[in-house]
Structures are given as C-alpha cells and as structure tokens.
Design an enzyme around this catalytic site. Sequence first.
Site, mmCIF file in Angstrom:
data_model
loop_
_atom_site.group_PDB
_atom_site.id
_atom_site.type_symbol
_atom_site.label_atom_id
_atom_site.label_comp_id
_atom_site.label_asym_id
_atom_site.label_seq_id
_atom_site.Cartn_x
_atom_site.Cartn_y
_atom_site.Cartn_z
ATOM 1 C CE LYS A 48 2.090 173.574 12.649
ATOM 2 N NZ LYS A 48 3.488 173.228 12.266
ATOM 3 C CB SER A 70 3.070 172.565 8.527
ATOM 4 O OG SER A 70 3.790 172.429 9.743
ATOM 5 C CB SER A 106 6.809 173.362 9.851
ATOM 6 O OG SER A 106 6.603 172.379 8.875
#
Lengths: 61, 457
Positions: B80, B155, B179
């Site tokens: 990420k 996210s 997330s």
Amino acid sequence: MDETIVEALARAAGLDTVWHDFRADLLAAASQVEDQRRVLNDAPAPAAEPWPAMSVPERDD
Amino acid sequence: MTELHWLSAADAARAFRERSVSPVELVTHVLDRIAARDHDLNVFVRLDAEGAMDAARAAEREIAAGRSLGPLHGIPVGIKDIIDVRGLPTTCHSRILLDNVAETDAAAVARLRAAGAIILGKVATHEFALGGPSFDLPFPPARNPWNRDHHPGGSSSGSGAGVAAGFFPLALGSDTAGSIRNPAGACGVFGIKPTYDLVPRGGVFPLAFTLDHVGALTRTVADAAIALDVLAAGPRHAPIGDPEGPIRGLRIGIVRNFFETDMEAVPEVAAAVEHAAYLLAAEGAVVTSVALPNLRYLAAIGRTILQGEAWTVHAAWMRNRPQDYARSTRRRLLPGALLSASDYIDAQRRRREAIDAVERTFRDVDVLLTANALDPACRIDDDVSITRTYPRQARTPFNVTGHPAASIMAGLSPDGLPLAIQLVGRYYDERTLLRVAARYERATGAADRHPDIRTDA
C-alpha cells in the site's frame, strides 16, 4: 454550528484560505462534528474514571 | 493445475521447493498479467518490474542452491502506498507527497523482504488512507475486479483489488477505521487487522496514531497465517503455522445489534452472517447471541479520535496547500480543526469503556461474528451512494478497541458482488480467529472463487 462560529474556529486554526476557497467543505465538516456530538451527548462525569491512558517506562532495576 | 496467478503463497512456495515452478516464472507471469489488465483496474501507483525481476532471479538462484530465506521466498507482494519501500516514492496517493522517495523500508516491508518476499511495487490507496475514491488526484482510483464500475473498498483499495485480480497473493494494508477489512470484503479476499501494535508501524505514514493497524490481505486464510508469522514475529506473537484445526466447542458470539437494530444491513448481508453462524455451529462451535454497545456510538468515538489525531498530521498542509487535497479528503480531515480538546479527551475516555465492554463479552466467548460492510460495494462514480454507505459498516469498533478482526468472503450478492462477514478475536489470539476463519473458508470454498477478468496472460 452557526456559520460565524465555523468561520471563527477556521480562522483561529489558520484556515483563512480554506474558508475563502473551500467554505462548503468546512461547513460540511462542522456538520459532521455536530452529528458526532449528538451521538456522544451524555458526557461522562468529569472526575470519574476511566481517565485517559498514560504510561511511564518500565522501571529499570 | 491451478493457474499460476491463482496460486496461494503457500502453494507457490511448495511449487518452488518441488521445482515445478520457479520464482522467475511466477513473477514473469504476474507481470504479464498486470501489463495486460491493470489499465482497467488501476491497482499499481508504481510498478517496479525491473526490481521484481532482479529479486526473482536472485530468489531462483538461492532456492536452487538449497538456501531458503523464509516462507515467502520468491513470493510477489504488493505494498500500500502509505508504506515505505526503499527507493520508491511513498505518495500516499496525493499531490502533496509526489516526490517523497523512501530512504529505507518500513519495518513491515523489511520483515517481508527478510522472509524472501519480492516487492512488485506500490499500490493504490485512498488519499492518505482517508479520502476517496477520488477522481481529482494524480492517480486514478483502483477498481473492483468483480465489476470495474464498482468501488473496491478502501482505503487499501489497490491491495484488495490486486489480490483479487491475481496480481499478487499477498499485500500489505493498513486499517484505521476498517481500511483492510473494507477492500477485503468488497473484493472477496481475506483481510486481517491484527491486535493493535502487533505489527510495527514504523515507516507507515500515520492517519491516526492510536487507531492505525498494519495487516495483510490474501486469498487464503493459510497465507494470512504465514504473513502474520512473518510480520508479527516477536515475544507477543505465538507462531500460528497451519491455521486449520477443529472448532468443536469453541464459543462464538454473534453481534446482531450492530446490523439489525443499530444500523440495518441489507438482507443479503444479514443472511450471510446468519448463514455463517449456522455453518460454524454445524462444525461444532457453540454459537450464542451477544450484545455490544451501539454501533453508531462506537463509530462516533472512532471518528472523533481519528479526526483529532489526523488533524495533527495534516494541519500545516491544510493551511498552506488545501487545493492539493482531493475534495473528499478535505471534507474528512477538516472536522479535526473544529473539534475541541474536550471532544477528543471525552472520546478517549469512552474508548476505555468500550474496551471494557468488549473484554467483558470475551469472558463468555472465544470469537465474535458480525457483519463487515452493511451493503455490497456501490458504483465507484456514485458520490451519493458512496457518502451514504461510507459509515454503514461494523469495522470501526475494533479499531477503537484494538482487537484483531478479519474479513472473509461470504458469497456473492444477486448482482455478482462479494459479500463478507467479520470475525473478531481476543487480544493477541489471532490463532483462534484464523482457526475459525479457516474452517469457514473450507466450508464455503471462499478461497476458490475468483473474478472473471480476462487477460492475455
């Protein structure tokens, strides 16, 4: 939250540009804060536990 | 034989040992697949194909020589883009950090590398792990591999979409209000947020210091166990190894108030949770109903803490560069400027009460079962639905309390979009949580369902 209060808080936080250029975002943010306060409306007694966490390092004997 | 891109990390490692597949073959294959399909899915913000191939060739030599670095030797992974990878930008999907090249690996990335993992590159996130999905940023938002018109969750959107698309079997994500579990659920993969601070957060751009968790997204529960054993290695984590095991006699508490009365889930989500309870009971677990504090109340505690802490990170940029944020990020950050100190402190005190309430529940049960998202993923371009469904989730309570929590696929909606359930464990008892998840995975075949994305690879 009254718009004049939002403006005062925003300016106090140094957000003059945001207030000028993105006022709708600040007003939406104020609405979110109010919604949260409505849900968290029964404040715990100020002196009662639980108190916010705090820790010190382990004693090094 | 399973197509290479659907190999789990465990199966790929086995194939490497048996010499039936090599790291170079696997990495070449997934890079071809990414080249053929990522223009539709926008998983990668920065693909490091050259670095990955170099690492694959090195892994191949080492494995051929009988030297294994660890359980992830030769396995391609996605990171990420709020997590530092040495030599690559950590942009946080934002204009503000476009040139922010990391000098060292984040602690979690270093642990993956030490176990032999091959870093493919940086994958999409919502801006600073908070906004999104946004179309007013330098990079497009990731898409859902089950239907690219739909939101992949966030996210950790690129992490979930990339695992589901067969670009990599394992990705690092972060979870501050759900997330990891959101994209895991929306993309039909497995995602676990371990106990707070079990996986080190060094080198991960903070969203909210006391809510941020680092964890993993995988296609199988067994791969999540491997990942946790690598990422969480230390005195607080007993290695999990194989998560398979009987669940007869385990006590599972189903938290219905979250999705029945506090907020009402759509019928297929509620049915998925009830079906999971039925399946787990059929496997010998003792399922009982338990109640936790109101979901809206717990979510408000989480939002207040998140906004207060995130503001401390973003205040200076917001004063000087507000136009460089996406609109949705600005709207989610600005409440922090309007909160009072007592709002934040009050929320932290309520958090302690929430922790006590969940801990009391864990005196009577071993694992909690509840909903994840209360709706299937909506269209990615439908701002109204995104705003409406954004808070309709049961994930944030376990960021507030710090308990380990996981999302696992629970079939498909009538529209062909993944549904998911959430399992929650005791502090530092990821092992029992994964045991229940593995049993559910086996009973449902959750790990064998993949989106039909056609590629030339």
